[in-house]
Motif scaffolding. Sequence first.
Motif, PDB file in Angstrom:
ATOM      1  N   CYS A  28       0.837  -1.207   0.000  1.00 52.54           N
ATOM      2  CA  CYS A  28       0.000   0.000   0.000  1.00 52.54           C
ATOM      3  C   CYS A  28       0.872   1.257   0.000  1.00 52.54           C
ATOM      4  CB  CYS A  28      -0.933  -0.008   1.197  1.00 52.54           C
ATOM      5  SG  CYS A  28      -2.065   1.386   1.260  1.00 52.54           S
ATOM      6  N   ALA A  29       1.905   1.254   0.833  1.00 50.97           N
ATOM      7  CA  ALA A  29       2.808   2.408   0.892  1.00 50.97           C
ATOM      8  C   ALA A  29       3.571   2.571  -0.419  1.00 50.97           C
ATOM      9  CB  ALA A  29       3.773   2.270   2.056  1.00 50.97           C
ATOM     10  N   ASP A  30       3.919   1.453  -1.042  1.00 52.89           N
ATOM     11  CA  ASP A  30       4.607   1.525  -2.337  1.00 52.89           C
ATOM     12  C   ASP A  30       3.715   2.204  -3.373  1.00 52.89           C
ATOM     13  OD1 ASP A  30       6.840   0.282  -1.342  1.00 52.89           O
ATOM     14  OD2 ASP A  30       6.269  -1.718  -2.056  1.00 52.89           O
ATOM     15  N   ASP A  31       2.445   1.837  -3.379  1.00 51.42           N
ATOM     16  CA  ASP A  31       1.500   2.446  -4.323  1.00 51.42           C
ATOM     17  C   ASP A  31       1.356   3.946  -4.062  1.00 51.42           C
ATOM     18  OD1 ASP A  31       1.118  -0.047  -5.431  1.00 51.42           O
ATOM     19  OD2 ASP A  31      -0.767  -0.423  -4.355  1.00 51.42           O
ATOM     20  N   ILE A  32       1.287   4.318  -2.795  1.00 46.81           N
ATOM     21  CA  ILE A  32       1.159   5.742  -2.444  1.00 46.81           C
ATOM     22  C   ILE A  32       2.418   6.496  -2.847  1.00 46.81           C
ATOM     23  CG2 ILE A  32       0.982   7.369  -0.524  1.00 46.81           C
ATOM     24  CD1 ILE A  32      -0.808   5.252   0.862  1.00 46.81           C
ATOM     25  N   SER A  33       3.580   5.921  -2.585  1.00 49.34           N
ATOM     26  CA  SER A  33       4.830   6.619  -2.930  1.00 49.34           C
ATOM     27  C   SER A  33       4.950   6.819  -4.435  1.00 49.34           C
ATOM     28  CB  SER A  33       6.050   5.876  -2.373  1.00 49.34           C
ATOM     29  OG  SER A  33       6.212   4.634  -3.000  1.00 49.34           O
ATOM     30  N   LYS A  34       4.401   5.898  -5.218  1.00 47.57           N
ATOM     31  CA  LYS A  34       4.415   6.081  -6.669  1.00 47.57           C
ATOM     32  C   LYS A  34       3.530   7.242  -7.085  1.00 47.57           C
ATOM     33  CE  LYS A  34       5.467   1.280  -7.676  1.00 47.57           C
ATOM     34  NZ  LYS A  34       4.919  -0.023  -8.054  1.00 47.57           N
ATOM     35  N   THR A  35       2.364   7.385  -6.446  1.00 54.73           N
ATOM     36  CA  THR A  35       1.476   8.506  -6.802  1.00 54.73           C
ATOM     37  C   THR A  35       2.070   9.838  -6.357  1.00 54.73           C
ATOM     38  OG1 THR A  35       0.173   8.368  -4.765  1.00 54.73           O
ATOM     39  CG2 THR A  35      -0.591   7.067  -6.660  1.00 54.73           C
ATOM     40  N   LEU A  36       2.917   9.801  -5.339  1.00 50.16           N
ATOM     41  CA  LEU A  36       3.563  11.031  -4.863  1.00 50.16           C
ATOM     42  C   LEU A  36       4.845  11.320  -5.625  1.00 50.16           C
ATOM     43  CD1 LEU A  36       3.128  10.522  -1.010  1.00 50.16           C
ATOM     44  CD2 LEU A  36       1.759  11.969  -2.529  1.00 50.16           C
ATOM     45  N   GLN A  37       5.183  10.449  -6.526  1.00 51.78           N
ATOM     46  CA  GLN A  37       6.373  10.578  -7.359  1.00 51.78           C
ATOM     47  C   GLN A  37       7.648  10.691  -6.525  1.00 51.78           C
ATOM     48  OE1 GLN A  37       5.451  13.852  -9.943  1.00 51.78           O
ATOM     49  NE2 GLN A  37       3.989  12.655 -11.131  1.00 51.78           N
ATOM     50  N   ILE A  38       7.760   9.759  -5.582  1.00 49.98           N
ATOM     51  CA  ILE A  38       8.950   9.695  -4.739  1.00 49.98           C
ATOM     52  C   ILE A  38       9.872   8.623  -5.301  1.00 49.98           C
ATOM     53  CG2 ILE A  38       9.826   9.153  -2.442  1.00 49.98           C
ATOM     54  CD1 ILE A  38       7.127  10.049  -1.328  1.00 49.98           C
ATOM     55  N   ASP A  39      11.098   9.007  -5.551  1.00 46.99           N
ATOM     56  CA  ASP A  39      12.097   8.028  -5.987  1.00 46.99           C
ATOM     57  C   ASP A  39      12.762   7.488  -4.728  1.00 46.99           C
ATOM     58  OD1 ASP A  39      14.129   6.511  -7.016  1.00 46.99           O
ATOM     59  OD2 ASP A  39      14.956   8.104  -8.296  1.00 46.99           O
ATOM     60  N   GLU A  40      12.378   6.294  -4.334  1.00 46.42           N
ATOM     61  CA  GLU A  40      12.849   5.722  -3.072  1.00 46.42           C
ATOM     62  C   GLU A  40      14.357   5.529  -3.029  1.00 46.42           C
ATOM     63  OE1 GLU A  40      10.643   2.182  -2.244  1.00 46.42           O
ATOM     64  OE2 GLU A  40       8.722   3.205  -2.452  1.00 46.42           O
ATOM     65  N   ASP A  41      14.983   5.390  -4.167  1.00 48.69           N
ATOM     66  CA  ASP A  41      16.425   5.195  -4.195  1.00 48.69           C
ATOM     67  C   ASP A  41      17.188   6.489  -3.918  1.00 48.69           C
ATOM     68  OD1 ASP A  41      16.134   2.486  -4.791  1.00 48.69           O
ATOM     69  OD2 ASP A  41      16.035   2.885  -6.958  1.00 48.69           O
ATOM     70  N   LYS A  42      16.594   7.632  -4.262  1.00 48.87           N
ATOM     71  CA  LYS A  42      17.282   8.924  -4.107  1.00 48.87           C
ATOM     72  C   LYS A  42      16.759   9.756  -2.935  1.00 48.87           C
ATOM     73  CE  LYS A  42      18.340   9.253  -9.025  1.00 48.87           C
ATOM     74  NZ  LYS A  42      18.114   9.994 -10.258  1.00 48.87           N
ATOM     75  N   ALA A  43      15.504   9.551  -2.555  1.00 47.93           N
ATOM     76  CA  ALA A  43      14.899  10.373  -1.498  1.00 47.93           C
ATOM     77  C   ALA A  43      15.428   9.953  -0.125  1.00 47.93           C
ATOM     78  CB  ALA A  43      13.388  10.229  -1.536  1.00 47.93           C
ATOM     79  N   SER A  44      15.613  10.943   0.730  1.00 49.32           N
ATOM     80  CA  SER A  44      16.044  10.654   2.103  1.00 49.32           C
ATOM     81  C   SER A  44      14.829  10.201   2.920  1.00 49.32           C
ATOM     82  CB  SER A  44      16.643  11.911   2.746  1.00 49.32           C
ATOM     83  OG  SER A  44      15.629  12.871   2.988  1.00 49.32           O
ATOM     84  N   TYR A  45      15.107   9.654   4.068  1.00 51.15           N
ATOM     85  CA  TYR A  45      14.040   9.230   4.978  1.00 51.15           C
ATOM     86  C   TYR A  45      13.120  10.398   5.301  1.00 51.15           C
ATOM     87  CZ  TYR A  45      11.734   8.019   9.345  1.00 51.15           C
ATOM     88  OH  TYR A  45      10.797   7.821  10.326  1.00 51.15           O
ATOM     89  N   GLU A  46      13.684  11.557   5.615  1.00 52.64           N
ATOM     90  CA  GLU A  46      12.890  12.737   5.975  1.00 52.64           C
ATOM     91  C   GLU A  46      11.997  13.185   4.822  1.00 52.64           C
ATOM     92  OE1 GLU A  46      12.353  14.144   8.910  1.00 52.64           O
ATOM     93  OE2 GLU A  46      13.650  12.595   9.762  1.00 52.64           O
ATOM     94  N   GLU A  47      12.499  13.121   3.586  1.00 51.31           N
ATOM     95  CA  GLU A  47      11.688  13.504   2.429  1.00 51.31           C
ATOM     96  C   GLU A  47      10.497  12.557   2.254  1.00 51.31           C
ATOM     97  OE1 GLU A  47      15.021  15.541  -0.508  1.00 51.31           O
ATOM     98  OE2 GLU A  47      14.841  13.340  -0.460  1.00 51.31           O
ATOM     99  N   VAL A  48      10.741  11.274   2.409  1.00 50.96           N
ATOM    100  CA  VAL A  48       9.669  10.288   2.280  1.00 50.96           C
ATOM    101  C   VAL A  48       8.654  10.482   3.409  1.00 50.96           C
ATOM    102  CG1 VAL A  48       9.116   7.821   2.356  1.00 50.96           C
ATOM    103  CG2 VAL A  48      11.130   8.618   1.095  1.00 50.96           C
ATOM    104  N   LYS A  49       9.149  10.652   4.606  1.00 50.06           N
ATOM    105  CA  LYS A  49       8.275  10.853   5.768  1.00 50.06           C
ATOM    106  C   LYS A  49       7.419  12.097   5.590  1.00 50.06           C
ATOM    107  CE  LYS A  49       8.404  11.739  10.700  1.00 50.06           C
ATOM    108  NZ  LYS A  49       9.223  12.138  11.809  1.00 50.06           N
ATOM    109  N   SER A  50       8.016  13.195   5.173  1.00 47.21           N
ATOM    110  CA  SER A  50       7.294  14.448   4.963  1.00 47.21           C
ATOM    111  C   SER A  50       6.230  14.303   3.878  1.00 47.21           C
ATOM    112  CB  SER A  50       8.276  15.557   4.591  1.00 47.21           C
ATOM    113  OG  SER A  50       7.594  16.741   4.322  1.00 47.21           O
ATOM    114  N   ALA A  51       6.569  13.655   2.777  1.00 46.54           N
ATOM    115  CA  ALA A  51       5.612  13.469   1.679  1.00 46.54           C
ATOM    116  C   ALA A  51       4.426  12.620   2.135  1.00 46.54           C
ATOM    117  CB  ALA A  51       6.300  12.825   0.480  1.00 46.54           C
ATOM    118  N   LEU A  52       4.684  11.567   2.907  1.00 47.90           N
ATOM    119  CA  LEU A  52       3.603  10.715   3.406  1.00 47.90           C
ATOM    120  C   LEU A  52       2.741  11.447   4.433  1.00 47.90           C
ATOM    121  CD1 LEU A  52       5.464   7.296   3.684  1.00 47.90           C
ATOM    122  CD2 LEU A  52       3.640   7.893   2.069  1.00 47.90           C
TER     123      LEU A  52
END
Length: 144
Positions: free
Chosen positions: A4-28
């Motif tokens: 579910c989180a993977d699907d959400i991160s795709k809609t938010l256009q987060i590149d998990e390989d390049k984004a920091s933990y804080e960026e992912v956390k903030s976007a979510l």
Amino acid sequence: MGECADDISKTLQIDEDKASYEEVKSALENHFSDRRNVLVEWARFNRRVQRPGEPVDTFIQDLYKIAADCEYGTLNNELIRDIIIVGVVDDSLSDRLQSKPKLTLQEAVQIARQAQERKHNSDVVRGDATKSSDVYYVRNGAQT
């Protein structure tokens, strides 16, 4: 976090390989905070009462959880205290809490817990087995 989180991160256009933990956390956090309506949370909080048979600790813990989404700020503790006073099932407990003019949240929680424990102990001492949750006998399912 799961598919579910993977699907959400795709809609938010987060590149998990390049984004920091804080960026992912903030976007979510931004994604989920947009879906919360504070007015609805206020209504949930103000309508919450202890359900018959519900332990007082469960009631109080739920109040804390709901209040966290209400953005009450410095009034948070006083409002939780007030809902405990008006929301407990036991009318005599509510009266006792109301009789204390400078009641704090910590005192309200302590008094409510003590009242529930006294009620439970009274049931045990008086021998009312129908109110006790103790298990006295468990039968082995195997036939010999």
